[in-house]
Design a protein around this motif. Structure first.
Motif, PDB file in Angstrom:
ATOM      1  N   ILE A 166       0.853  -1.377   0.022  1.00 22.74           N
ATOM      2  CA  ILE A 166      -0.237  -0.073   0.083  1.00 22.74           C
ATOM      3  C   ILE A 166       0.806   1.326  -0.319  1.00 22.74           C
ATOM      4  CG2 ILE A 166      -1.951  -1.478   1.241  1.00 22.74           C
ATOM      5  CD1 ILE A 166      -1.074   0.330   3.359  1.00 22.74           C
ATOM      6  N   ARG A 199      -7.146  -0.260   2.738  1.00 17.49           N
ATOM      7  CA  ARG A 199      -5.819   0.981   1.308  1.00 17.49           C
ATOM      8  C   ARG A 199      -5.885   0.162   0.474  1.00 17.49           C
ATOM      9  NH1 ARG A 199      -1.802   4.447   4.025  1.00 17.49           N
ATOM     10  NH2 ARG A 199      -1.400   4.438   1.934  1.00 17.49           N
ATOM     11  N   THR A 200      -5.230  -1.337   0.701  1.00 24.45           N
ATOM     12  CA  THR A 200      -5.501  -2.190  -0.606  1.00 24.45           C
ATOM     13  C   THR A 200      -6.232  -1.898  -1.232  1.00 24.45           C
ATOM     14  OG1 THR A 200      -4.120  -3.891   1.646  1.00 24.45           O
ATOM     15  CG2 THR A 200      -4.973  -5.068  -1.214  1.00 24.45           C
ATOM     16  N   ILE A 201      -7.762  -2.497  -0.990  1.00 21.86           N
ATOM     17  CA  ILE A 201      -8.496  -1.216  -1.854  1.00 21.86           C
ATOM     18  C   ILE A 201      -8.676  -0.726  -2.951  1.00 21.86           C
ATOM     19  CG2 ILE A 201     -11.540  -1.313  -2.466  1.00 21.86           C
ATOM     20  CD1 ILE A 201     -11.623  -3.007   0.090  1.00 21.86           C
ATOM     21  N   ARG A 202      -8.329   0.456  -2.788  1.00 18.78           N
ATOM     22  CA  ARG A 202      -7.621   1.549  -3.179  1.00 18.78           C
ATOM     23  C   ARG A 202      -6.506   1.548  -4.062  1.00 18.78           C
ATOM     24  NH1 ARG A 202      -4.917   5.948  -2.488  1.00 18.78           N
ATOM     25  NH2 ARG A 202      -3.776   5.434  -0.823  1.00 18.78           N
ATOM     26  N   VAL A 203      -5.769   1.088  -3.243  1.00 18.58           N
ATOM     27  CA  VAL A 203      -4.490   0.678  -4.805  1.00 18.58           C
ATOM     28  C   VAL A 203      -4.459  -0.415  -5.334  1.00 18.58           C
ATOM     29  CG1 VAL A 203      -2.208   0.036  -4.290  1.00 18.58           C
ATOM     30  CG2 VAL A 203      -2.665   1.145  -2.546  1.00 18.58           C
ATOM     31  N   PHE A 205      -7.886  -0.384  -7.332  1.00 14.77           N
ATOM     32  CA  PHE A 205      -7.902   0.282  -8.724  1.00 14.77           C
ATOM     33  C   PHE A 205      -7.919   1.210  -9.036  1.00 14.77           C
ATOM     34  CE2 PHE A 205     -11.895  -1.762  -6.403  1.00 14.77           C
ATOM     35  CZ  PHE A 205     -12.755  -2.257  -7.477  1.00 14.77           C
ATOM     36  N   SER A 206      -6.611   2.314  -7.826  1.00 18.94           N
ATOM     37  CA  SER A 206      -6.364   2.627  -8.244  1.00 18.94           C
ATOM     38  C   SER A 206      -5.154   1.967 -10.054  1.00 18.94           C
ATOM     39  CB  SER A 206      -5.121   3.565  -7.703  1.00 18.94           C
ATOM     40  OG  SER A 206      -4.504   2.890  -6.965  1.00 18.94           O
ATOM     41  N   GLU A 208      -0.836   1.655  -8.901  1.00 19.59           N
ATOM     42  CA  GLU A 208      -0.370   2.215  -8.585  1.00 19.59           C
ATOM     43  C   GLU A 208       0.997   1.076  -8.202  1.00 19.59           C
ATOM     44  OE1 GLU A 208       1.378   4.524  -4.455  1.00 19.59           O
ATOM     45  OE2 GLU A 208      -0.681   4.128  -4.789  1.00 19.59           O
TER      46      GLU A 208
END
Length: 211
Positions: A166, A199-203, A205-206, A208
């Motif tokens: 993350i 936070r892994t979910i956001r990362v 989908f981004s 990154e």
């Protein structure tokens, strides 16, 4: 005085993590199995067999196990890890993979971008070889060169995601990953695991640092 988890594992690190792994995995398993079936069929049609890729990785306290992933590379490009000749530990600036890797298939690039190639590792979690959260499992050809400080990341089960994932994933060098992993081992807690999972979910989908 705070007890270091490396010297004496906290109750959560020793028992709670396993309960959390089983609880979350059991809830997500029907969804994961459905996604895995769809991916497997797509790989079979587009890329052929084998669908899965297994590789020996280093787990808790240097115990080795077979990790499961969806195959993302061309069959003729799957190679054994290179044997290195390092002294004093793995170099701080070492980078295992980069965005210019030409060995991947078209569908493999997509799976890696979305981290869907990691889904089969739910098998490793259910077997107790991995945890949902923890340092990413490394190949023995690299962990064999760990110095004493670097080996601290092996004092806890490896995870599907972790602090390094993350905070840059493949964009950061080995030294920074080690620092994140040791920080996690020393400060592992229920709240930290939940924070990393969210936070892994956001990362993911981004996309990154995913390649």
């Amino acid at each position: 005085m705070q007890v270091n988890v490396i010297d004496r594992p906290r109750f959560y690190a020793k028992y709670g993590k396993r309960l959390l792994d089983i609880f979350i995995s059991s809830i997500l398993l029907p969804i994961i199995v459905l996604f895995m079936l769809m991916i497997a069929i797509s790989l079979l049609i587009v890329s052929g067999r084998p669908i899965f890729f297994t590789q020996e990785r280093t787990g808790l306290n240097y115990s080795n196990f077979q990790i499961w992933k969806f195959r993302t590379m061309r069959i003729d490009q799957i190679q054994k890890s290179k044997v290195n000749d390092w002294e004093g530990g793995v170099p701080e600036q070492f980078v295992f993979k980069n965005s210019q890797d030409t060995r991947m298939t078209g569908i493999g690039k997509l799976l890696r971008k979305l981290s869907l190639d990691e889904l089969p590792q739910i098998i490793n979690v259910l077997k107790g070889e991995m945890s949902l959260v923890g340092p990413r499992p490394e190949v023995p050809e690299i962990t064999a060169y760990y110095n004493l400080e670097q080996s601290k990341r092996l004092y806890m089960k490896p995870g599907i995601t972790g602090l390094a994932q993350i905070n840059g994933r493949s964009n950061i060098p080995h030294g920074r990953k080690i620092n994140y992993d040791i920080d996690y081992v020393e400060n592992c807690s229920f709240l930290l695991d939940i924070k990393i999972l969210m936070r892994t979910i956001r990362v993911v989908f981004s996309r990154e640092g995913a390649y």
